[in-house]
Design an enzyme around this catalytic site. Structure first.
Site, PDB file in Angstrom:
ATOM      1  N   GLY A  15       0.725  -1.129  -0.041  1.00  0.00           N
ATOM      2  CA  GLY A  15       0.001  -0.121  -0.004  1.00  0.00           C
ATOM      3  C   GLY A  15       0.948   1.261  -0.029  1.00  0.00           C
ATOM      4  O   GLY A  15       0.544   2.139  -0.721  1.00  0.00           O
ATOM      5  N   LYS A 179      -2.534 -15.732 -11.849  1.00  0.00           N
ATOM      6  CA  LYS A 179      -1.696 -15.335 -10.641  1.00  0.00           C
ATOM      7  C   LYS A 179      -2.213 -16.370  -9.489  1.00  0.00           C
ATOM      8  O   LYS A 179      -1.578 -17.328  -8.674  1.00  0.00           O
ATOM      9  CB  LYS A 179      -2.175 -13.902 -10.273  1.00  0.00           C
ATOM     10  N   ASN A 187       2.994 -21.093  -3.008  1.00  0.00           N
ATOM     11  CA  ASN A 187       2.876 -20.793  -1.545  1.00  0.00           C
ATOM     12  C   ASN A 187       2.488 -21.879  -0.422  1.00  0.00           C
ATOM     13  O   ASN A 187       3.173 -22.123   0.397  1.00  0.00           O
ATOM     14  CB  ASN A 187       1.463 -19.628  -1.578  1.00  0.00           C
TER      15      ASN A 187
HETATM   16  O1  PAF Z   1       2.807 -14.632  -2.609  1.00  0.00           O
HETATM   17  C1  PAF Z   1       3.864 -14.503  -3.139  1.00  0.00           C
HETATM   18  O2  PAF Z   1       4.925 -14.875  -2.384  1.00  0.00           O
HETATM   19  C2  PAF Z   1       4.360 -14.469  -4.708  1.00  0.00           C
HETATM   20  O3  PAF Z   1       3.214 -14.313  -5.269  1.00  0.00           O
HETATM   21  C3  PAF Z   1       5.090 -15.481  -5.263  1.00  0.00           C
HETATM   22  C4  PAF Z   1       4.926 -15.405  -6.689  1.00  0.00           C
HETATM   23  C5  PAF Z   1       4.604 -16.855  -4.738  1.00  0.00           C
HETATM   24  C6  PAF Z   1       6.719 -15.257  -5.135  1.00  0.00           C
HETATM   25  O4  PAF Z   1       6.988 -15.438  -3.840  1.00  0.00           O
END
Ligand code: PAF
Length: 296
Positions: A15, A179, A187
């Protein structure tokens, strides 16, 4: 070019980075803070070799002045409540842009405020908080903004166009889904194995997991009518892992810090779509449960 007055809700690293960039492009900025903070709030922004102090007026949700343009950069699970806390300051003409990870909060918000019609964005900019009032712009990335079914940008987008690598996205639904798909593959695995992104390729047992996850995510993507994303997913995930090899993913950082994770808006959202299409996605389901057990 008309530069508008943007309120930034979610004054974390991302932000503050966007607040600084918008201020540079001539917009008035006000940070929405939780409690009473110095007004103006002075922040130091580190960007490469450049370090500078920036000042932003602040407001809290309790104020009453109307908000014309609202940028939301909170965590995914805070979007709906945070925007709701400002509902008395918004009206049908207010422009709301959601720049948070994951999917699902925009439709939750529209369910609560059908007149709001938020814009959505996705960014690969990297920023983190060095200390309470010091932000580091760690990685230069791309930002894509749009609204479903709107090929052309609104008037307010003019100063955004001046930001480095910031584009109006004609197909924002695909951009957000891609994404989400990449985040689903990276993640939760990094969170469960407490590892850097790069280890997902360098450790053979994890690379096999990435392959299997990508297969499941691709199947769901295809069913959700994102066939090109399904086809390119494995290669895209590998590219992101290589580009961010030394990073700790945001989900791993949340787990380590004992914060709630965004798993419900990432893997949780993928699983909701999988369920709609009757697709079993057992590896994603198991990762969701494991991340939840870690506390998030
Ligand atoms: O959430 C994240 O950390 C990022 O979107 C990614 C691409 C996994 C890189 O660490």
């Amino acid at each position: 070019m008309t530069a508008h007055h943007w309120h930034v809700l979610g004054a974390g690293a991302m932000g503050c980075l966007f607040a600084a960039r918008l201020q540079d492009s001539g917009c008035d900025i006000t940070l929405v803070v939780r409690d009473t903070r110095p007004d103006p709030l002075a922040l130091v922004l580190e960007d490469g070799e450049d370090t500078r102090e920036m000042k932003f007026p602040t407001t809290t949700a309790a104020d009453r002045a109307p908000i014309s343009h609202l940028l939301v950069t909170t965590k995914a699970y805070d979007v709906v409540d945070a925007v709701s806390s400002l509902a008395h300051r918004l009206d049908r003409d207010s422009q709301v842009l959601l720049l948070a990870n994951g999917l699902g909060f925009a439709s939750e918000l529209s369910g609560r405020y059908p007149w709001l019609a938020p814009y959505c964005g996705t960014t690969t900019e990297g920023a983190y908080r060095v200390s309470s009032f010091r932000i580091r712009h760690a990685g230069h990335g791309a930002t894509r903004i749009g609204r479903s079914g709107e090929p052309n940008p609104p008037a307010w987008f003019a100063p955004w166009r001046a930001l480095e690598n910031c584009l109006w996205e004609q197909d924002i639904d695909s951009a957000l889904w891609e994404k989400l798909a990449v985040n689903c593959a990276i993640n939760p695995l990094t969170a469960v194995h407490d590892c850097r992104n790069g280890e997902l390729l360098s450790r053979p047992e994890l690379a096999r997991e990435v392959d299997a996850l990508c297969n499941e995510i691709a199947r769901v993507s295809e069913a959700a009518e994102f066939a090109p994303i399904a086809a390119g997913l494995r290669a895209r995930v590998e590219e992101v892992i290589r580009n961010t090899a030394s990073n700790h993913s945001s989900m791993l950082q949340d787990c380590r810090a004992g914060r709630t994770t965004e798993i419900d808006y990432i893997t949780g959202q993928l699983l909701r779509v999988a369920d709609l299409h009757g697709i079993a996605a057992p590896r994603n389901r198991s990762l969701l449960e494991q991340v939840k057990r870690l506390g998030g």
